[in-house]
Design a protein around this motif. Structure first.
Motif, short mmCIF file in Angstrom:
data_model
loop_
_atom_site.label_atom_id
_atom_site.label_comp_id
_atom_site.label_asym_id
_atom_site.label_seq_id
_atom_site.Cartn_x
_atom_site.Cartn_y
_atom_site.Cartn_z
N GLY A 73 -0.12 -16.93 -7.95
CA GLY A 73 -0.42 -15.53 -8.23
C GLY A 73 -0.81 -14.78 -6.97
N PHE A 74 -1.51 -15.46 -6.08
CA PHE A 74 -1.94 -14.82 -4.84
C PHE A 74 -0.77 -14.73 -3.86
CE2 PHE A 74 -5.99 -17.03 -6.17
CZ PHE A 74 -6.49 -15.90 -6.79
N ILE A 75 0.04 -15.79 -3.81
CA ILE A 75 1.22 -15.75 -2.96
C ILE A 75 2.13 -14.61 -3.41
CG2 ILE A 75 3.33 -17.00 -2.33
CD1 ILE A 75 1.76 -19.52 -2.22
N ALA A 76 2.20 -14.40 -4.73
CA ALA A 76 3.01 -13.31 -5.28
C ALA A 76 2.52 -11.96 -4.78
CB ALA A 76 3.00 -13.36 -6.80
N VAL B 74 13.27 -10.87 -1.53
CA VAL B 74 13.49 -11.54 -0.24
C VAL B 74 12.22 -12.28 0.19
CG1 VAL B 74 13.97 -11.19 2.20
CG2 VAL B 74 15.26 -9.91 0.48
N ALA B 75 11.08 -11.58 0.09
CA ALA B 75 9.81 -12.20 0.48
C ALA B 75 9.50 -13.41 -0.40
CB ALA B 75 8.67 -11.18 0.39
N MET C 158 4.54 -7.73 1.28
CA MET C 158 5.52 -7.83 2.36
C MET C 158 6.83 -7.15 2.00
SD MET C 158 5.11 -11.56 3.92
CE MET C 158 6.75 -11.56 4.56
N GLY C 159 7.15 -7.18 0.71
CA GLY C 159 8.39 -6.56 0.26
C GLY C 159 8.22 -5.07 -0.01
N ARG C 160 7.11 -4.50 0.43
CA ARG C 160 6.79 -3.09 0.23
C ARG C 160 6.95 -2.70 -1.24
NH1 ARG C 160 9.06 0.66 4.79
NH2 ARG C 160 7.17 1.72 4.16
N VAL D 110 2.46 -10.98 10.76
CA VAL D 110 3.61 -10.46 11.50
C VAL D 110 4.08 -9.16 10.87
CG1 VAL D 110 6.04 -10.88 12.06
CG2 VAL D 110 4.37 -12.70 12.34
N TYR D 111 4.13 -9.16 9.55
CA TYR D 111 4.57 -7.97 8.83
C TYR D 111 3.63 -6.80 9.11
CZ TYR D 111 5.13 -4.72 5.01
OH TYR D 111 5.29 -3.58 4.28
N ALA D 112 2.30 -7.07 9.04
CA ALA D 112 1.32 -6.00 9.26
C ALA D 112 1.44 -5.47 10.68
CB ALA D 112 -0.08 -6.53 9.00
N TYR D 113 1.61 -6.39 11.63
CA TYR D 113 1.76 -6.01 13.04
C TYR D 113 2.97 -5.09 13.20
CZ TYR D 113 3.06 -6.51 17.95
OH TYR D 113 3.41 -6.26 19.24
N HIS D 114 4.05 -5.48 12.56
CA HIS D 114 5.28 -4.71 12.61
C HIS D 114 5.07 -3.30 12.05
CE1 HIS D 114 9.61 -4.42 13.01
NE2 HIS D 114 9.66 -3.88 11.81
#
Lengths: 370, 311
Positions: B239-242, B258-259, B248-250, B297-301
């Motif tokens: 549930g947390f990974i979701a 994809v995420a 990440m998938g906005r 990485v996503y947040a950095y991006h």
């Protein structure tokens, strides 16, 4: 509403507000108790005996009272740890994993080093505190630098902490002569001294737990840094424009929380065990969330909240042993009480009525004077 | 290393990615729908657990190998929707902090399911003493005879196909229907949506319920497809990974998919690496560590992108 100093009028309303908070807590707990009773009547063959065990079991024997105190110690540590991050409105829930990790660090230090009595335990606790602080700071840093969700990252961190700890114990410190997965026995110098010989509560553990509450209460409510943390929790923009250290409020609060959780794990390990024998996460981190909410994120009230929770748990444990009712039910009830406590609109009408009554009384008083 | 590549290069491994991704994807879609309406569903873990237990319980109760698992799935979905509504009630009506309401729901899910499991089976660990049924696998005609593709895409559980069909359905729902538009409008700007007569609270209730339904399907799959029993805390953080996958998938259906596949890949990897000579604990940590890295990485991006946009 935060202080009662802004004149009489605010003071009166403040009194009403805090009186309302007390009423709300009592009502929430009563509802929780009522639900408990209903469930127990539904599943238990001896419901009255079960209920008696749960609510009054702990006073029956001195041993049970000590059990409550022993359980309070880890709950106080995680409760304070969560209170600090919640004060800054940072949802870092890594206390669960860091507590476990801290226990592992203390165990490893207790096995691997040879130091004099007293110093050994201190080194164990310090190392756990240091590493716990670093782990706690990680989600904070990622939040502050890149705005990554500290909530999700800390939850993932819990699983990583667990796996890493088990890896270290299993592959480097496992006592293969013992049947279960346990570490070697600690050096005799490491465990903390018992407060009373027969029981597992330790002097060091009790003192550190009290110190954590006192120090962090002063830190949060009496220092500039603590104010920065609390104001970030209220309004991040205000904190920024007031020139308060935002970076500290975000990263520092999470690091401090990690330190406290790490110490908690180490103290638990050196108080209750003679070798590392955890095989799953302890759940104390999640309990810390409950304690923090009961304590309104104020370390001053954490011992009270932890005591309440510990009392229920020990009571439930006695209930399980005597009447076979599963103790998981207690955690369900706690969660229900928590929801009622944090639900803003719960009893909102009562609050409204109280405020109106107060204001009307005051207006009437003012008229009489005129 | 060579061993590792021989594992990954295998068609069966690709098939296992789909199998492992299914519950994460379903829960992540749930997180995404809530997030599209501007809500946070932190309670996915608890909802999945309740649905998993309900599914097994109902399918076992029917005693029918033919339709028992379907009844279980329906019950799981129903419970999921009901819990989504409950979360909505807590957050929208009682104005509870969404994170804390979610934490509470997860606590109730984790402990409540163990309690109910005990009341039902007398065991507080696993339900395997009572026979329950699994949802069927689907062999796809023609496709199943193609060498590699057949191994990967045919013979998956029916819920796996359902999950990917739901991605398409969700795209249609969110972007092609008036209701979907309203949900997105409420998420983008609740005040603006309110000013044109959209009932913000009602839309958010709907989003929470949909979110619960999707997580409910994921939960039912866990106990009636992924494995054939209920075990305490069997969702182990999915549930947390979701939530991470949706972030990440906005919160778009495609991005979330994809995420989810990415996390499914790491989880499948950790499953098959267990046969290699790498310590189990290290392998076990892989999906969670990957989530941390991927999210950072996503947040950095994102930060870099918004900085560039400002220039």
């Amino acid at each position: 509403m935060s202080t009662g100093k802004e004149g009489k009028k605010r003071g009166l309303l403040h009194d009403t507000a805090s009186r309302f908070e007390v009423i709300r807590m009592v009502v929430a707990i009563l509802i929780g108790a009522a639900i408990t009773a209903v469930v127990i009547f539904a599943v238990s063959e001896t419901p009255l005996e079960s209920l008696r065990c749960m609510f009054f079991g702990p006073i029956e024997r001195v041993r049970y009272l000590f059990n409550v105190l022993e359980l309070m110690v880890p709950l106080i540590f995680t409760g304070v740890a969560i209170s600090v991050v919640f004060s800054a409105k940072q949802f870092n829930l890594a206390a669960e994993g860091i507590f476990f990790f801290g226990g592992m660090v203390a165990a490893v230090t207790a096995i691997a080093l040879k130091l004099p009595k007293g110093l050994h335990a201190a080194v164990c606790v310090l190392l756990a505190a240091l590493l716990g602080g670093l782990l706690g700071a990680l989600p904070g840093l990622l939040k502050y630098k890149w705005n990554a969700s500290e909530l999700v990252i800390s939850l993932m961190l819990n699983y990583v902490c667990f796996s890493m700890s088990m890896y270290v114990i299993k592959n480097y410190f496992r006592d293969k002569n013992a049947g279960a997965i346990v570490s070697y026995v600690f050096e005799e110098t490491a465990p903390m001294t018992k407060l009373v010989a027969k029981y597992r509560l330790t002097t060091g553990g009790a003192l550190l737990a009290v110190a954590a509450c006192v120090l962090l209460y002063f830190f949060l409510y009496k220092t500039r840094w603590g104010f920065a943390i609390r104001s970030a929790g209220e309004n991040m923009n205000f904190t920024r424009y007031a020139g308060l250290p935002v970076a500290f409020a975000v990263i520092g609060s999470q690091a401090i929380s990690g330190v406290v959780a790490g110490i908690g794990g180490a103290v638990e390990m050196l108080s209750m065990y003679t070798r590392f024998q955890w095989t799953m996460l302890t759940g104390y981190g999640w309990d810390g969330v409950i304690v923090a909410i009961f304590a309104k994120n104020n370390p001053k009230y954490v011992p009270l909240a932890a005591g309440f929770l510990a009392w229920l748990r020990i009571g439930a444990d006695i209930m399980l042993r005597r009447t076979g009712v599963q103790m998981e039910i207690v955690k369900v009830i706690q969660a229900i009480i928590i929801v009622l406590l944090v639900a803003e609109s719960f009893l909102a009408k009562t609050r409204h009525k109280m405020v109106v009554k107060e204001a009307t009384a005051e207006a009437a008083g003012a008229k009489e004077v005129a | 290393m060579e061993e590792l590549f021989s594992v990954i290069g295998n068609a069966a491994f690709a098939a296992s990615i789909l199998r492992v991704t299914t519950p994460i994807l379903l829960a992540a879609l749930g997180a995404a729908v809530a997030s599209q309406a501007g809500c946070l569903n932190m309670g996915l873990e608890g909802i999945m657990l309740f649905s998993a237990l309900t599914g097994v319980f109902v399918s076992s109760l029917t005693g029918s190998a033919v339709w028992g698992s379907w009844a279980g799935l329906a019950a799981g979905v129903l419970i999921g929707g009901a819990l989504g509504a409950l979360l909505g009630y807590l957050v929208l009506t009682l104005k509870t902090d969404a994170t804390l309401a979610g934490v509470a729901l997860n606590t109730i899910g984790s402990n409540g399911t163990v309690f109910l499991l005990y009341v039902w089976t007398g065991s507080s660990g696993i339900s395997s003493s009572h026979k329950s049924f699994v949802l069927p696998d689907l062999e796809i005609p023609l496709l199943k005879d193609i060498p590699v593709l057949g191994t990967i895409f045919s013979g998956q559980n029916v819920v796996t196909y359902l999950a990917f069909a739901l991605v398409l359905a969700l795209i249609f729902f969110l972007y092609k229907t008036p209701l979907g538009l309203r949900i997105r409008a409420v998420g983008l700007n609740p005040d603006a949506a309110d000013s044109v007569g959209i009932n913000v609270v009602r839309m958010r209730y709907l989003a929470y319920i949909l979110s619960g339904v999707l997580a409910g399907i994921g939960g039912a799959y866990m106990s009636m497809g992924y494995v054939s029993w209920f075990a305490r805390d069997m969702t182990s953080g999915r549930g947390f990974i979701a939530l991470a996958a949706s972030a990440m998938g906005r919160s778009t259906p495609v991005g979330t998919t994809v995420a989810s596949l990415l996390f499914g890949f790491t989880m499948a990897l950790s499953n098959s690496m267990q046969t290699l000579s790498i310590p189990y604990e290290l392998v076990e940590a892989v999906p969670y560590a990957c989530t941390i890295v991927a999210l950072s990485v996503y947040a950095y991006h994102q930060v870099r992108k918004s900085k560039k946009a400002r220039k």
